[in-house]
Design a protein around this motif. Structure first.
Motif, PDB file in Angstrom:
ATOM      1  N   VAL A   8     -14.007   6.498  11.544  1.00 25.39           N
ATOM      2  CA  VAL A   8     -15.269   7.406  11.949  1.00 25.39           C
ATOM      3  C   VAL A   8     -15.480   8.562  10.752  1.00 25.39           C
ATOM      4  O   VAL A   8     -16.444   8.911  10.218  1.00 25.39           O
ATOM      5  N   ILE A   9     -14.193   9.130  10.288  1.00 27.89           N
ATOM      6  CA  ILE A   9     -14.334  10.282   9.632  1.00 27.89           C
ATOM      7  C   ILE A   9     -14.460   9.869   8.168  1.00 27.89           C
ATOM      8  O   ILE A   9     -14.724  10.789   7.427  1.00 27.89           O
ATOM      9  N   GLY A  10     -14.319   8.838   7.818  1.00 24.86           N
ATOM     10  CA  GLY A  10     -14.472   8.313   6.435  1.00 24.86           C
ATOM     11  C   GLY A  10     -13.241   7.846   5.807  1.00 24.86           C
ATOM     12  O   GLY A  10     -13.281   7.319   4.603  1.00 24.86           O
ATOM     13  N   ALA A 100     -13.176  24.097  15.601  1.00 26.87           N
ATOM     14  CA  ALA A 100     -13.301  22.712  15.854  1.00 26.87           C
ATOM     15  C   ALA A 100     -12.699  21.878  14.873  1.00 26.87           C
ATOM     16  O   ALA A 100     -12.453  22.262  13.829  1.00 26.87           O
ATOM     17  N   GLU A 101     -12.470  20.743  15.414  1.00 26.29           N
ATOM     18  CA  GLU A 101     -12.080  19.523  14.305  1.00 26.29           C
ATOM     19  C   GLU A 101     -13.335  18.800  14.070  1.00 26.29           C
ATOM     20  O   GLU A 101     -14.225  18.632  14.823  1.00 26.29           O
ATOM     21  N   PHE A 102     -13.292  18.328  13.009  1.00 26.74           N
ATOM     22  CA  PHE A 102     -14.493  17.346  12.215  1.00 26.74           C
ATOM     23  C   PHE A 102     -13.939  16.672  11.089  1.00 26.74           C
ATOM     24  O   PHE A 102     -12.795  17.097  10.648  1.00 26.74           O
ATOM     25  N   GLY A 103     -14.791  15.730  10.866  1.00 23.96           N
ATOM     26  CA  GLY A 103     -14.238  14.683   9.774  1.00 23.96           C
ATOM     27  C   GLY A 103     -14.717  15.283   8.361  1.00 23.96           C
ATOM     28  O   GLY A 103     -15.813  15.998   8.367  1.00 23.96           O
ATOM     29  N   ASN A 104     -13.754  15.028   7.287  1.00 25.17           N
ATOM     30  CA  ASN A 104     -14.032  15.558   6.092  1.00 25.17           C
ATOM     31  C   ASN A 104     -15.556  15.107   5.369  1.00 25.17           C
ATOM     32  O   ASN A 104     -16.125  15.828   4.609  1.00 25.17           O
ATOM     33  N   PHE A 152      -4.971  16.671   8.884  1.00 25.37           N
ATOM     34  CA  PHE A 152      -4.264  15.509   8.370  1.00 25.37           C
ATOM     35  C   PHE A 152      -5.110  14.729   7.390  1.00 25.37           C
ATOM     36  O   PHE A 152      -6.105  14.917   7.219  1.00 25.37           O
ATOM     37  N   VAL A 153      -4.225  13.839   6.504  1.00 25.14           N
ATOM     38  CA  VAL A 153      -4.891  13.081   5.597  1.00 25.14           C
ATOM     39  C   VAL A 153      -4.623  11.581   5.690  1.00 25.14           C
ATOM     40  O   VAL A 153      -3.673  11.067   6.248  1.00 25.14           O
ATOM     41  N   VAL A 307      -0.375   5.066 -10.643  1.00 27.79           N
ATOM     42  CA  VAL A 307      -1.004   5.207  -9.354  1.00 27.79           C
ATOM     43  C   VAL A 307      -2.784   5.012  -9.343  1.00 27.79           C
ATOM     44  O   VAL A 307      -3.150   6.187  -9.821  1.00 27.79           O
ATOM     45  N   ALA A 308      -3.386   4.262  -8.823  1.00 31.89           N
ATOM     46  CA  ALA A 308      -4.842   4.518  -8.683  1.00 31.89           C
ATOM     47  C   ALA A 308      -5.031   5.501  -7.707  1.00 31.89           C
ATOM     48  O   ALA A 308      -4.510   5.686  -6.768  1.00 31.89           O
ATOM     49  N   PRO A 309      -5.887   6.325  -8.107  1.00 30.62           N
ATOM     50  CA  PRO A 309      -6.521   7.327  -7.141  1.00 30.62           C
ATOM     51  C   PRO A 309      -6.998   6.815  -5.729  1.00 30.62           C
ATOM     52  O   PRO A 309      -7.823   5.807  -5.884  1.00 30.62           O
ATOM     53  N   ALA A 310      -6.539   7.439  -4.666  1.00 25.48           N
ATOM     54  CA  ALA A 310      -7.073   7.053  -3.483  1.00 25.48           C
ATOM     55  C   ALA A 310      -8.098   8.060  -2.913  1.00 25.48           C
ATOM     56  O   ALA A 310      -8.028   9.197  -3.046  1.00 25.48           O
ATOM     57  N   PHE A 311      -8.837   7.332  -2.057  1.00 18.07           N
ATOM     58  CA  PHE A 311      -9.751   8.399  -1.236  1.00 18.07           C
ATOM     59  C   PHE A 311      -9.125   9.012  -0.340  1.00 18.07           C
ATOM     60  O   PHE A 311      -8.180   8.444   0.466  1.00 18.07           O
ATOM     61  N   ALA A 312      -9.233  10.200  -0.155  1.00 16.19           N
ATOM     62  CA  ALA A 312      -8.642  11.181   0.833  1.00 16.19           C
ATOM     63  C   ALA A 312      -9.396  11.322   2.162  1.00 16.19           C
ATOM     64  O   ALA A 312     -10.267  12.168   2.247  1.00 16.19           O
ATOM     65  N   GLY A 313      -9.300  10.327   3.030  1.00 12.44           N
ATOM     66  CA  GLY A 313      -9.762  10.502   4.390  1.00 12.44           C
ATOM     67  C   GLY A 313      -9.195  11.538   5.121  1.00 12.44           C
ATOM     68  O   GLY A 313      -7.922  12.144   4.799  1.00 12.44           O
ATOM     69  N   GLY A 314      -9.794  11.875   6.240  1.00 13.57           N
ATOM     70  CA  GLY A 314      -8.935  12.937   7.114  1.00 13.57           C
ATOM     71  C   GLY A 314      -9.788  13.817   8.003  1.00 13.57           C
ATOM     72  O   GLY A 314     -11.116  13.886   7.758  1.00 13.57           O
ATOM     73  N   ASN A 315      -9.342  14.641   8.773  1.00 16.67           N
ATOM     74  CA  ASN A 315      -9.901  15.622   9.625  1.00 16.67           C
ATOM     75  C   ASN A 315      -9.688  17.002   9.248  1.00 16.67           C
ATOM     76  O   ASN A 315      -8.563  17.385   8.738  1.00 16.67           O
ATOM     77  N   LEU A 316     -10.546  17.610   9.263  1.00 17.37           N
ATOM     78  CA  LEU A 316     -10.428  19.399   9.167  1.00 17.37           C
ATOM     79  C   LEU A 316     -10.438  20.237  10.416  1.00 17.37           C
ATOM     80  O   LEU A 316     -10.877  19.668  11.416  1.00 17.37           O
TER      81      LEU A 316
END
Length: 429
Positions: A8-10, A100-104, A152-153, A307-316
């Motif tokens: 959900v958060i991407g 609040a916690e929310f998706g980045n 978290f990431v 190392v290939a750059p990775a998408f940083a998903g996670g919550n804030l």
């Protein structure tokens, strides 16, 4: 599985964020800073909430002991209804939480709505703030200002079957250009397996190929975004990724419609020799056919050993602009989002912390985590920090582009040009 939240958060990107566009907001600073009363906190619910709830309860107990006359009221909200809940909160301070916690990937829209307060000075003054991973901290920023502390990431790396590799006498790829030939060789030798399981709708597996090629999906000039998905370097990355979706590696008939969930599930079920999976997929892999027969390495970049750059998903974690208890809200956010409780959440749930020093410590003691820490240290990337991204994501612009290429409907140049036009329409609307 924790996968549901990160999707959900991407972090995994298979759910559209159509409900996350900016909303009209009357939210403004309350102008007060009370030091007592009830501090309201919203956190996302989990399929199995008990481990998270236990850690949060410990933090609440500690915070209340530190602050006489303060009670922390934690509500766990459903992810699917978050858009409506935050819209109401931004429009009516009485219904809003303080923290609040929310998706980045939701951040830019929420900031445009005026819902969250600027934390830039707070993070600069926070002793632990200096240890936040710089690239991960970028996911909490809009226009250079910090609006959320990364809690978290979620990162991806290359999972592979150690038994299959040993049987065939092959080694994990050292450069990204080696992935397709290796996957093709594996499928030729073992036609019952996909050489690597990827998907036509797995955007966050595709993006590292673009970034490794030196490409970007968009750029910002003077505050305005424009698509670069039709640039030469981006097209090169797209071509390299779509090469994996061929009959001799991962057949389009079976893989074209797959997002992150389905792609990883092929590996979990024993049908693929490799996949691009997240640190959050550990539990699923351990419970599947690959248990005891897999390892993880960073997804390699363009140059051997990179190392290939990775998408940083996670919550804030963020503080609502309308809070009447800003200092208490900031203090609780920093306690729950600090090193002590990030480590506790890692122990309880496997959440990858966002502090560089804590990441290194955990990576030194857990071989599984180490490739993800290496990926984080190499530098992560993020989607455009603009509310328009929600529209682009909801319209599935990038997955549709990939579909056009792998089905043979359009070549890369034509498909990427069409995608760029759609993105630019969203950026300017």
């Amino acid at each position: 599985m924790r996968l549901r939240r990160l999707l959900v958060i991407g972090a995994l990107g298979t759910l559209a964020l159509s409900g996350c566009a900016p909303v009209q907001s009357t939210s403004q600073s309350s102008g007060t800073d009370e030091k007592s009363g009830t501090l309201r906190v919203w956190l996302f619910d989990e399929v199995n909430r008990a481990p998270k709830e236990a850690v949060v309860a410990e933090a609440v107990k500690e915070f209340e002991a530190r602050n006489a006359g303060v009670k922390v009221d934690v509500q766990y909200i459903q992810i699917a209804s978050r858009a409506e809940r935050f819209k109401a909160a931004f429009s009516d301070a009485k219904s809003a939480p303080d923290v609040a916690e929310f998706g980045n990937t939701d951040l830019a829209g929420y900031v445009a709505s005026g819902g969250f307060t600027d934390l830039t000075a707070d993070i600069a003054a926070w002793p632990e703030g200096k240890d936040l991973s710089p690239s991960v901290l970028e996911t909490g920023k809009v226009d250079g200002k910090v609006y959320g502390v990364p809690w978290f990431v979620g990162l991806r790396a290359l999972y592979y079957r150690t038994d299959v590799f040993a049987e065939l006498g092959v080694q994990p790829p050292k450069a990204i250009e080696e992935i397709a030939p290796l996957a093709r060789r594996i499928r030729q030798a073992k036609p019952e397996l996909y050489g690597i399981s990827v998907g036509g709708k797995y955007t966050y597996a595709m993006l590292p190929f673009v970034w490794a090629a030196g490409g970007e999906i968009a750029k910002q000039d003077n505050g305005k975004w424009s698509s670069t998905v039709d640039s030469a370097s981006t097209r090169a990355g797209i071509a390299r990724y779509t090469e994996l979706l061929k009959d001799d590696i991962c057949p389009p008939a079976q893989c074209a419609q797959n997002g992150g969930d389905a792609s990883v599930q092929q590996f979990v079920s024993g049908k693929a020799a490799m996949t691009i999976g997240g640190n959050f997929n550990r539990q699923a892999v351990e419970a599947g056919a690959a248990k005891g027969k897999y390892a993880v390495v960073p997804l390699p970049g363009n140059a051997a050993g990179s190392v290939a750059p990775a998408f940083a998903g996670g919550n804030l974690l963020g503080v609502l602009k309308s809070t009447q208890r800003r200092t208490l809200a900031k203090d609780f956010m920093q306690l729950l989002g600090g090193k002590q409780y990030q480590e506790k959440l890692y122990r309880a749930m496997g959440n990858l912390p966002t502090f560089s020093d804590l990441q290194r410590t955990l990576g030194a003691n857990d071989p599984f985590v180490k490739p993800f820490i290496t990926t984080s240290e190499a530098g992560t990337r993020f989607v455009p920090a603009t509310p328009a991204w929600a529209k682009i994501d909801a319209q599935a612009v990038l997955p549709n582009m990939i579909q056009q290429v792998i089905t043979g409907a359009q070549p890369v140049d034509q498909a990427s040009s069409a995608a760029a036009q759609l993105m630019n329409s969203a950026f300017t609307s």
